[in-house]
Write an enzyme that holds these catalytic residues in place. Structure first.
Site, PDB file in Angstrom:
ATOM      1  N   ASP A  61       0.740  -1.154   0.054  1.00  0.00           N
ATOM      2  CA  ASP A  61      -0.261   0.046   0.224  1.00  0.00           C
ATOM      3  C   ASP A  61       0.774   1.126  -0.053  1.00  0.00           C
ATOM      4  O   ASP A  61       1.744   1.244   0.759  1.00  0.00           O
ATOM      5  CB  ASP A  61      -0.877   0.129   1.171  1.00  0.00           C
ATOM      6  CG  ASP A  61      -1.976  -1.105   1.067  1.00  0.00           C
ATOM      7  OD1 ASP A  61      -2.047  -1.815   0.240  1.00  0.00           O
ATOM      8  OD2 ASP A  61      -2.949  -1.099   2.178  1.00  0.00           O
ATOM      9  N   HIS A 112      -6.290   2.551  -4.439  1.00  0.00           N
ATOM     10  CA  HIS A 112      -6.413   2.684  -2.963  1.00  0.00           C
ATOM     11  C   HIS A 112      -7.007   3.805  -2.482  1.00  0.00           C
ATOM     12  O   HIS A 112      -6.777   4.239  -1.541  1.00  0.00           O
ATOM     13  CB  HIS A 112      -5.020   2.529  -2.275  1.00  0.00           C
ATOM     14  CG  HIS A 112      -4.823   2.202  -0.938  1.00  0.00           C
ATOM     15  ND1 HIS A 112      -5.734   1.443  -0.291  1.00  0.00           N
ATOM     16  CD2 HIS A 112      -3.975   2.524   0.004  1.00  0.00           C
ATOM     17  CE1 HIS A 112      -5.471   1.360   0.874  1.00  0.00           C
ATOM     18  NE2 HIS A 112      -4.293   1.994   1.211  1.00  0.00           N
ATOM     19  N   HIS A 116      -7.665   8.547   0.716  1.00  0.00           N
ATOM     20  CA  HIS A 116      -7.485   7.540   1.885  1.00  0.00           C
ATOM     21  C   HIS A 116      -8.505   7.959   2.904  1.00  0.00           C
ATOM     22  O   HIS A 116      -8.253   8.095   4.120  1.00  0.00           O
ATOM     23  CB  HIS A 116      -5.948   7.899   2.442  1.00  0.00           C
ATOM     24  CG  HIS A 116      -5.534   6.671   3.105  1.00  0.00           C
ATOM     25  ND1 HIS A 116      -5.696   6.365   4.290  1.00  0.00           N
ATOM     26  CD2 HIS A 116      -4.936   5.562   2.720  1.00  0.00           C
ATOM     27  CE1 HIS A 116      -5.022   5.157   4.590  1.00  0.00           C
ATOM     28  NE2 HIS A 116      -4.612   4.602   3.512  1.00  0.00           N
ATOM     29  N   HIS A 206       3.817  -2.211   3.254  1.00  0.00           N
ATOM     30  CA  HIS A 206       3.676  -0.664   2.922  1.00  0.00           C
ATOM     31  C   HIS A 206       4.861  -0.039   2.290  1.00  0.00           C
ATOM     32  O   HIS A 206       6.028  -0.668   2.718  1.00  0.00           O
ATOM     33  CB  HIS A 206       3.307   0.028   4.065  1.00  0.00           C
ATOM     34  CG  HIS A 206       2.014  -0.190   4.598  1.00  0.00           C
ATOM     35  ND1 HIS A 206       1.876  -1.368   5.643  1.00  0.00           N
ATOM     36  CD2 HIS A 206       0.752   0.235   4.536  1.00  0.00           C
ATOM     37  CE1 HIS A 206       0.516  -1.463   5.931  1.00  0.00           C
ATOM     38  NE2 HIS A 206      -0.128  -0.435   5.305  1.00  0.00           N
TER      39      HIS A 206
END
Length: 263
Positions: A61, A112, A116, A206
């Site tokens: 991510d 994604h 966010h 990540h």
């Protein structure tokens, strides 16, 4: 002619019998409620694979920093591994060169969200806007429209998953969390991942976690030594003829032929 005498004792027995019948009716109705009323629309946490088919996906991510993206690309190239990067639209705005570098290196660039947010707090229209904006930003750089989505914070509900499906996206979770975002040591990250991986797993990392670059080589070496093939998420999942069980495992419907296609 028989005469029935209604005594106090008889009355109590009748009352008990009535209460018993009513309770059976009530609880019978309660326990017979269809389970579909509580059915959850789940994302894909992992994929059912036979033990001998040792195939998994590694995902990253990318939402905030970018210090280690180039280093991760070098490590993945060294071990000839292709992965999936779920990127936020605002991250794409800040680091378009990194998005192109990842794509040119053969890694998938998937959605994604744009900013966010907690998707469960948004209206359907706001969800669609988040996904569409991020899709457009990624496609402008890579030439490919994403068809996979990962909810920020792993936060989803039925509405999120169904809305993303309407947008042409499979919602992807994970079944192995490296916890690299907690700044675990490289040894702790390695142990967590290699001890939990199984055929069909999706691993979460990540791109800007402190010790991920140090842990990644030992993880890849161990997994490859154990016979695992690491592929992008879109090559791991089934895109049609499947069910998802209550744990989030994607299970192919064996009676139907499996085909791969982009939606």
């Amino acid at each position: 002619m028989k005469i029935f005498v209604f005594t106090k004792k008889t009355g109590i027995l009748c009352l008990v019998a009535v209460l018993l019948v009513l309770s059976l009716i009530y609880f019978g109705k309660t326990t017979s409620m269809p389970v579909t009323n509580d059915k959850r629309d789940l994302p894909i946490y992992c994929v059912q694979k036979p033990e001998e088919e040792k195939i998994i996906s590694i995902s990253f991510d990318a939402a905030w920093g970018n210090e280690d993206t180039g280093k991760l690309i070098e490590i993945l190239e060294k071990y000839n591994v292709k992965t999936t990067f779920f990127v936020v639209g605002s991250w794409v705005d800040k680091y378009p060169d990194s998005v192109k570098q990842l794509s040119d290196a053969g890694h998938e660039i998937m959605n994604h969200s744009n900013s966010h947010p907690h998707m469960t707090t948004l209206s359907k229209e706001q969800m669609i806007e988040e996904v569409t904006k991020c899709d457009d930003k990624i496609k402008r750089i890579t030439g490919k429209k994403p068809h996979l989505f990962r909810a920020p914070y792993g936060d989803y509900d039925n509405k999120v998953v169904s809305t993303l499906r309407e947008c042409g996206h499979y919602t992807i979770q994970w079944d192995v969390d490296s916890l690299d975002w907690k700044n675990l040591s490289s040894g702790e990250i390695t142990e967590r991942v290699v001890s939990r991986v199984k055929p069909g797993s999706i691993v979460l990392f990540h791109n800007a976690a402190l010790n991920t670059p140090d842990a990644l080589p030992s993880i890849l070496e161990k997994l490859q030594k154990d016979g695992y093939k690491i592929v992008p998420v879109s090559e791991l999942i089934y895109t049609e003829s499947f069910n998802i069980d209550q744990s989030g495992m994607q299970i192919p419907i064996s009676s139907a032929p499996q085909k791969k296609k982009e939606i």
